[in-house]
Design a protein around this motif. Structure first.
Motif, PDB file in Angstrom:
ATOM      1  N   HIS A 186      40.286  43.698  42.965  1.00 13.31           N
ATOM      2  CA  HIS A 186      39.044  42.537  43.218  1.00 13.31           C
ATOM      3  C   HIS A 186      37.859  43.043  44.104  1.00 13.31           C
ATOM      4  CE1 HIS A 186      36.015  39.415  43.379  1.00 13.31           C
ATOM      5  NE2 HIS A 186      36.032  39.304  42.110  1.00 13.31           N
ATOM      6  N   THR A 232      32.846  44.804  40.034  1.00 15.67           N
ATOM      7  CA  THR A 232      33.861  43.667  40.801  1.00 15.67           C
ATOM      8  C   THR A 232      34.938  43.920  40.561  1.00 15.67           C
ATOM      9  OG1 THR A 232      33.433  41.268  39.575  1.00 15.67           O
ATOM     10  CG2 THR A 232      31.597  41.952  42.039  1.00 15.67           C
ATOM     11  N   HIS A 233      35.554  43.786  39.579  1.00 18.28           N
ATOM     12  CA  HIS A 233      36.462  43.862  38.511  1.00 18.28           C
ATOM     13  C   HIS A 233      36.493  44.026  37.175  1.00 18.28           C
ATOM     14  CE1 HIS A 233      36.153  39.938  37.788  1.00 18.28           C
ATOM     15  NE2 HIS A 233      36.716  39.503  36.921  1.00 18.28           N
ATOM     16  N   HIS A 278      42.548  37.964  41.780  1.00 14.00           N
ATOM     17  CA  HIS A 278      41.742  37.209  40.912  1.00 14.00           C
ATOM     18  C   HIS A 278      42.631  38.515  39.699  1.00 14.00           C
ATOM     19  CE1 HIS A 278      39.776  35.551  37.479  1.00 14.00           C
ATOM     20  NE2 HIS A 278      39.124  37.292  37.451  1.00 14.00           N
ATOM     21  N   THR A 279      42.104  39.508  40.476  1.00 16.47           N
ATOM     22  CA  THR A 279      42.794  40.566  39.413  1.00 16.47           C
ATOM     23  C   THR A 279      43.351  42.281  40.987  1.00 16.47           C
ATOM     24  OG1 THR A 279      40.801  41.834  39.968  1.00 16.47           O
ATOM     25  CG2 THR A 279      41.548  41.168  37.724  1.00 16.47           C
ATOM     26  N   GLU A 288      42.520  48.301  41.009  1.00 18.28           N
ATOM     27  CA  GLU A 288      41.895  48.175  40.036  1.00 18.28           C
ATOM     28  C   GLU A 288      42.440  49.103  38.944  1.00 18.28           C
ATOM     29  OE1 GLU A 288      40.964  45.297  39.891  1.00 18.28           O
ATOM     30  OE2 GLU A 288      39.805  45.011  37.947  1.00 18.28           O
ATOM     31  N   GLU A 348      44.380  34.093  37.640  1.00 17.01           N
ATOM     32  CA  GLU A 348      44.672  34.548  38.923  1.00 17.01           C
ATOM     33  C   GLU A 348      45.536  35.873  38.777  1.00 17.01           C
ATOM     34  OE1 GLU A 348      42.147  32.231  42.133  1.00 17.01           O
ATOM     35  OE2 GLU A 348      43.747  32.175  42.302  1.00 17.01           O
ATOM     36  N   ASP A 350      34.366  37.237  41.305  1.00 22.42           N
ATOM     37  CA  ASP A 350      35.611  36.536  40.825  1.00 22.42           C
ATOM     38  C   ASP A 350      36.291  36.048  42.072  1.00 22.42           C
ATOM     39  OD1 ASP A 350      34.171  35.568  38.880  1.00 22.42           O
ATOM     40  OD2 ASP A 350      36.152  36.653  37.009  1.00 22.42           O
TER      41      ASP A 350
END
Ligand SMILES: [Zn+2]
Length: 274
Positions: free
Chosen positions: A194, A115-116, A190-191, A144, A229, A211
């Motif tokens: 993400h 997810t990240h 969050h990133t 990412e 975040e 997240d």
């Protein structure tokens, strides 16, 4: 035995790699939460606060096993003793035992969605310098990848270079259907890159959030920022949009990495997992 739920022809299995306290006070991690909101969050999910008032979190990933043999992993936990998360998370994790208990051989996993690239989500992705899931493509958002290569060359060398060397790094941009029933959805904030995972099976929608939300305060009040975040405003929009879309469907389910219960049915009070 790991906790699981059945959706159509898929079994969604929650795999808990570890649990422990967060490394800073929760009032620092969630700076805008009022006393009243903490009270509601602690009532909703008492397992996320320790006796001495710290944030207590699970470090969980998921496997989706389809009846036709496909196995998709979503995230890869905190990892073994030497994993990068050792700086703050309770390594070693126990994912190998969890997978064995679920009857999953890492070699049969065909897709791993990251997810990240935070260290508590990639811990078992690469072990001993090689992909832990030897036959899987690893799905990462382009944004990412770029962010980590720029900001954290050490993590890129540890994690991304071995995946690229074996041709297992599968870079995507935005929303994408990965396999029947499984879609990645870009949820930046969050990133920078993400992504969450949407499982659509048996007439149900299950969002494996990653997240997108990290604590029950962000479920009760999705506008609440989390101090780590990267883009809090973008994260808020991603969270509010996804939760609103899901809440409009009958009994959509969330599968979260850090809350106490792995599965949350939206619109219903928390119920013990079966
Ligand atoms: Zn996390």
């Amino acid at each position: 035995m790991p906790v699981s739920r059945r959706f159509g022809s898929a079994t969604l299995i929650a795999l808990t790699d570890g649990e422990g306290p967060f490394f800073e006070p929760r009032s620092t991690a969630f700076p805008r939460v009022t006393a009243e909101l903490w009270r509601r969050a602690d009532e909703y999910d008492p397992g996320t606060v320790s006796a001495d008032g710290q944030w207590w979190l699970r470090f969980r990933c998921f496997a989706i096993r389809f009846d036709d043999g496909r196995v998709v992993m979503v995230d890869a936990g905190i990892g073994p003793a030497e994993a990068p998360a050792r700086a703050w998370a309770p390594v070693p994790g126990r994912l190998p035992d969890e997978l064995a208990a679920a009857g999953i051989d890492p070699a049969e996993v065909d897709t791993v969605v990251l997810t990240h690239l935070h260290t508590d989500h990639v811990g078992w992705a690469v072990t001993g310098g090689a992909p832990h899931f030897a036959n899987a493509r690893y799905v990462v958002q382009d944004a990412e990848l770029a962010a980590v290569r720029a900001a954290n060359p050490e993590l890129a060398a540890y994690l991304l270079d071995p995946l690229a060397a074996t041709g297992q790094l599968h870079v995507v941009e935005g929303d994408r259907q990965l396999t029947p029933g499984v879609r990645v959805v870009a949820t930046p904030g969050h990133t920078p890159g993400h992504q969450s995972v949407l499982l659509q099976e048996g007439g149900k929608r299950v969002l494996l959030t990653g997240d997108l939300l990290v604590h029950p305060v962000q479920l009760i009040d999705p506008a609440q920022p989390y101090a780590h975040e990267v883009y809090p405003e973008t994260a808020r929009v991603s969270r509010e949009t996804l939760l609103r879309d899901l809440a409009a469907r009958p009994s959509a389910v969330l599968a979260t990495p850090h809350l106490t219960d792995p599965f949350i049915t939206l619109g219903a009070p928390t119920e013990p997992a079966t």
